[in-house]
Design an enzyme around this catalytic site. Sequence first.
Site, mmCIF file in Angstrom:
data_model
loop_
_atom_site.group_PDB
_atom_site.id
_atom_site.type_symbol
_atom_site.label_atom_id
_atom_site.label_comp_id
_atom_site.label_asym_id
_atom_site.label_seq_id
_atom_site.Cartn_x
_atom_site.Cartn_y
_atom_site.Cartn_z
ATOM 1 N N ARG A 65 -3.414 32.692 -19.023
ATOM 2 C CA ARG A 65 -3.986 33.940 -18.415
ATOM 3 C C ARG A 65 -3.129 35.173 -18.563
ATOM 4 O O ARG A 65 -1.956 34.899 -18.431
ATOM 5 C CB ARG A 65 -3.980 33.327 -16.974
ATOM 6 C CG ARG A 65 -4.224 34.529 -15.927
ATOM 7 C CD ARG A 65 -5.541 34.974 -16.120
ATOM 8 N NE ARG A 65 -5.700 35.885 -14.799
ATOM 9 C CZ ARG A 65 -6.915 36.615 -14.859
ATOM 10 N NH1 ARG A 65 -7.792 36.771 -15.710
ATOM 11 N NH2 ARG A 65 -7.151 37.371 -13.616
ATOM 12 N N GLU A 107 0.660 -1.224 0.088
ATOM 13 C CA GLU A 107 0.102 0.135 0.011
ATOM 14 C C GLU A 107 0.857 1.215 0.059
ATOM 15 O O GLU A 107 0.664 2.164 -0.867
ATOM 16 C CB GLU A 107 -0.730 0.091 1.077
ATOM 17 C CG GLU A 107 -2.026 1.155 1.172
ATOM 18 C CD GLU A 107 -3.022 1.010 2.201
ATOM 19 O OE1 GLU A 107 -3.779 0.178 2.101
ATOM 20 O OE2 GLU A 107 -2.908 1.727 3.207
ATOM 21 N N GLN A 132 8.684 35.721 -13.610
ATOM 22 C CA GLN A 132 9.580 34.651 -13.126
ATOM 23 C C GLN A 132 8.984 34.110 -11.885
ATOM 24 O O GLN A 132 9.173 32.982 -11.710
ATOM 25 C CB GLN A 132 10.832 35.536 -12.851
ATOM 26 C CG GLN A 132 11.949 34.536 -12.423
ATOM 27 C CD GLN A 132 13.168 35.097 -11.950
ATOM 28 O OE1 GLN A 132 13.371 35.791 -10.898
ATOM 29 N NE2 GLN A 132 14.227 34.888 -12.875
#
Length: 381
Positions: free
Chosen positions: A267, A241, A278
Amino acid sequence: MNLDLDAETTQMCEVVTAFARHKLAAPPDFGTRDFRQRWRAAGAQGVLGTTVPDGFGGLGGGAVTAAAVMEALGYGCSDAGFAFSAAAHVFACLTPIAEFGTEEQKRRWLPPLAAGELVAAHAVTEPDAGSDALRLSTRAVREDGDWVLSGAKCFITNAPVADVFVVQAVTAPGGGYFGLTSFLVEAGAPGLSVGPRHAKVGLRGSPTADVHLDGVRVPPGHVLGSEGGGASVFAYAMRWERTCLPAVYLGVMRRVWEQTREYARERRQFGVPIGDFQAVAHRVVDMLARLEQARLMLFRAARRLDAGQADEVAPALAKLVVSEAAVALGLDAVQVRGALGILDGEAETLLRDALPARVFSGTSDIQRNNIARALGLGARH
């Protein structure tokens, strides 16, 4: 170290991703009927039988193949909770049944569980025994040839929809590692009851509830492994798991990273794409770095598991790094989107779904403890 997938596994993952996009989309609200329909579809596609031997209806894959399939599932499925439930079913239940089950148990349970006809849940956590699995209070005592189980389990994944539970109970109080035994308990057994489904911050498509056992009779043929061997079953399940289940998050992280990169390209603010700034560009790069680092760590652990190197460090590192990376990537995805990031959408959904990753299968702090102990550091218990 070559971490590239072979052609067959790559093709399988492409099929799983396409299937998940079209057949496993998240519904507006959780519903048992819808969950079951998608579960059967996932079983028919082979997603639920990745580690089950082919003679019992599975794919017979190892840890690398299973992790790759779960990564593809997370990438294609918009419902990370459903993908999480599938992974918990495979690694905490089917994998230990395939390893420790008798021929009769494997013939009875593995084919329908792999096909998606049945759902399994691993019931170990208790109100006063989560990380300390050797201090469980659920007891199993012999009575007229059967075992009788009494106790309470909490936060059990898949419990509200489970058909069979892998239950850890104490059969030798004070016996430590050899005091636990694993049992296969059917959901309809008299005395077994499941509480209401928990409302969670994330992974809402994965049904979770408490389980109560009040004098549940279990025949001796339903012991998984040997009497006193429950801790070995649990440890085996946790290795799988912690190594393979977080691969679901790798797929979700990659999907959200790709969407975030496109958002930064499209955008515009101050007349230019925000990706030209940056601060935004570096954040997107850091997201990719976290993703790739986490993926390398997880698949390294999977290859070690396939090679029979059952150490504590690799699975714990994989689980720790992927969990922390998922939360950090979710925060970055929200930040890049600004106000839109806190509205309903892929960024806030990833962040909500990532938070439980730092808790289930041993918290991030427990993973650090396990790693430190394996390195000869920290407190000895």
